[in-house]
Design an enzyme around this catalytic site. Structure first.
Site, PDB file in Angstrom:
ATOM      1  N   SER A 191      36.894  27.291 106.945  1.00  0.00           N
ATOM      2  CA  SER A 191      37.595  27.298 105.672  1.00  0.00           C
ATOM      3  C   SER A 191      38.962  26.628 105.712  1.00  0.00           C
ATOM      4  O   SER A 191      39.502  26.291 104.668  1.00  0.00           O
ATOM      5  CB  SER A 191      37.721  28.731 105.152  1.00  0.00           C
ATOM      6  N   HIS A 219      31.341  28.262 102.502  1.00  0.00           N
ATOM      7  CA  HIS A 219      31.706  26.878 102.172  1.00  0.00           C
ATOM      8  C   HIS A 219      30.563  25.885 102.407  1.00  0.00           C
ATOM      9  O   HIS A 219      30.791  24.681 102.406  1.00  0.00           O
ATOM     10  CB  HIS A 219      32.944  26.455 102.953  1.00  0.00           C
ATOM     11  N   LYS A 250      32.379  31.076  95.117  1.00  0.00           N
ATOM     12  CA  LYS A 250      32.888  29.723  95.362  1.00  0.00           C
ATOM     13  C   LYS A 250      32.030  28.715  94.592  1.00  0.00           C
ATOM     14  O   LYS A 250      32.257  28.507  93.413  1.00  0.00           O
ATOM     15  CB  LYS A 250      32.975  29.483  96.860  1.00  0.00           C
TER      16      LYS A 250
HETATM   17  C1  LIG Z   1      36.015  33.236 100.698  1.00  0.00           C
HETATM   18  C2  LIG Z   1      35.379  33.631 101.962  1.00  0.00           C
HETATM   19  C3  LIG Z   1      34.870  34.924 102.139  1.00  0.00           C
HETATM   20  C4  LIG Z   1      35.112  36.033 101.152  1.00  0.00           C
HETATM   21  O1  LIG Z   1      34.438  35.865  99.984  1.00  0.00           O
HETATM   22  P1  LIG Z   1      34.909  36.579  98.618  1.00  0.00           P
HETATM   23  O2  LIG Z   1      33.695  36.593  97.812  1.00  0.00           O
HETATM   24  O3  LIG Z   1      36.024  35.757  98.064  1.00  0.00           O
HETATM   25  O4  LIG Z   1      35.386  37.958  98.993  1.00  0.00           O
HETATM   26  C5  LIG Z   1      34.170  35.184 103.301  1.00  0.00           C
HETATM   27  N1  LIG Z   1      34.011  34.244 104.249  1.00  0.00           N
HETATM   28  C6  LIG Z   1      34.518  33.003 104.127  1.00  0.00           C
HETATM   29  C7  LIG Z   1      34.317  32.006 105.220  1.00  0.00           C
HETATM   30  C8  LIG Z   1      35.237  32.665 102.983  1.00  0.00           C
HETATM   31  O5  LIG Z   1      35.779  31.444 102.869  1.00  0.00           O
END
Ligand SMILES: *Cc1c(COP(=O)(O)O)cnc(C)c1O
Length: 403
Positions: A191, A219, A250
């Site tokens: 990330s 991602h 996302k």
């Molecule tokens: C954003 C993210 C999460 C958490 O997800 P949410 O739904 O925002 O709580 C978990 N793992 C990774 C790698 C992320 O980028």
């Protein structure tokens, strides 16, 4: 405001943060927590009365505000109302939850899937439910905080391998007792760096050392693979991962997290993972929006192609100007700045020219590796990406990052 007249460790920790925030604000270097007043087409936003190109969004396929998805959410409100008033196990399960889980299982080429109310809660709960005292977890050093927290909460032996270093992982696996339960866990796309985990080698090691494999696809969903189904498609290795975790916040414009896996693991998680049992079910609108979003990805594969084109344009352009974009191959594009101050100053220059990017500084990344962390999406127009690169290039020249 003096709640306590003490100078204990808590007070000092709070003061250290509030002082840092206040200093940044004084110098016009604080860009976090800015409210977006309006989301406009073409990945533009209105912030502080100005229209800016948005380069910090995770809406990789530009699905936010997609008419079909908005419509599905509205219909769900009309049908079920706005909340679930309970946990899934008791009165909280709606037919839309089951439809969504079936959709995710199919999309991820898995037998079954289970959803949670956030990605963070998913990792925390799933890792700590699967693993416990006496077991071993092996985690990439750059894994997301929610994975780290899940590993710590599990009470298992916690081993961290150098980022994407499969030789180091093998050394750690070799050193663990042969008869203990083992879990290897990593982000699919990292990330902060945008690089991709070496899945083929990792799968080979998991087989060799009899370890479970869990991958976080926050991602890579909608990003990797021609159809956007994720990292197994990217490496043409369907079925290679035991536990495929992802988020609905996302690429999928909703909120929530999921695990796609075999039927036994999903049944186990439904009855043993505490974030499922003790926290309310996803609201109907969010479940319906997520469900529709998966359909849209399959119906509109041009979005994935468009994302790939935009990613190539953005990374290629920044590199040719002389920026260091690290090892990224995806829509997450770090622009290396070095010291925290430089990253803050780059952000100020970009935002003053209506390019919304954000800095990532220590301790989120190692000291000296502060960066702008820009993201590109399928909804950006190529000429708008050119403009953003001009702005970032101008800032980089001004601050001496490039010539
Ligand atoms: C954003 C993210 C999460 C958490 O997800 P949410 O739904 O925002 O709580 C978990 N793992 C990774 C790698 C992320 O980028």
């Amino acid at each position: 405001m003096d709640l306590h007249n003490t100078d204990d460790a808590v007070t000092r920790r709070i003061r250290a943060f509030t002082d840092r925030v206040a200093r940044l604000k004084e110098n016009d270097l604080y860009f976090y927590n800015q409210p977006v007043a309006e989301i406009l087409p073409g990945m533009k936003v209105r912030v502080n009365g100005r229209v800016m190109g948005m380069y910090a969004s995770y809406s990789y396929l530009g699905l936010i505000n997609h008419p079909r998805i908005n419509e599905a959410a509205k219909k769900a409100v009309d049908k079920y109302g706005t909340g679930t008033n309970g946990v899934r196990t008791l009165a909280g399960t709606l037919t839309i939850h089951n439809e969504l889980e079936e959709m995710i299982a199919n999309f991820k080429h898995a037998e079954a899937a289970v959803t949670y109310s956030s990605g963070y809660a998913t990792n925390l709960s799933v890792v700590s439910t699967l693993m416990g005292r006496g077991d071993y977890v092996f985690s990439d050093k750059l894994n997301h905080a929610s994975i780290v927290d899940g590993c710590l909460m599990s009470g298992a032996e916690f081993r961290r391998f150098r980022h994407n270093d499969m030789a180091h992982l093998e050394g750690l696996l070799k050193n663990a007792p042969p008869d203990v339960a083992k879990l290897v866990i990593a982000d699919s796309v990292f990330s902060m760096d945008g690089d991709i985990i070496d899945l083929p080698k990792m799968v080979e090691l998991c087989k060799k050392y009899n370890a479970w494999l869990m991958i976080d696809e926050a991602h890579s969903l909608g990003v990797l693979g021609k159809m956007g189904t994720g990292i197994e498609e990217h490496f043409d290795m369907y079925g290679a991962i035991d536990i495929k975790m992802g988020t609905l916040s996302k690429t999928i414009p909703s909120v929530g997290g999921y695990v796609a896996s075999n039927k036994e693991i999903v049944t186990y998680l439904r009855h043993a993972s505490r974030a499922y049992i003790f926290s309310a079910a996803l609201p109907p609108a969010q479940a319906a929006a997520a469900n529709e979003a998966f359909k849209v990805i399959l119906d509109e594969p041009w979005r994935v192609e468009r994302l790939n084109q935009n990613t190539r344009q953005f990374i290629g352009g920044l590199k040719s100007m002389g920026f260091d974009t690290m090892l990224t191959e995806t829509a997450i594009v770090p622009v290396l700045c070095g010291e925290d101050d430089v990253a803050f100053a780059m952000t100020r220059e970009a935002q003053h020219n209506d390019v919304f990017v954000l800095p990532v500084v220590s301790p989120a990344v190692p000291e000296g590796l502060a960066r702008l962390r820009a993201t590109v999406t399928a909804a950006h127009e190529p000429d708008e990406i050119e403009r953003a690169m001009d702005v970032i290039g101008e800032a980089g020249r001004k601050l001496g990052l490039i010539k």
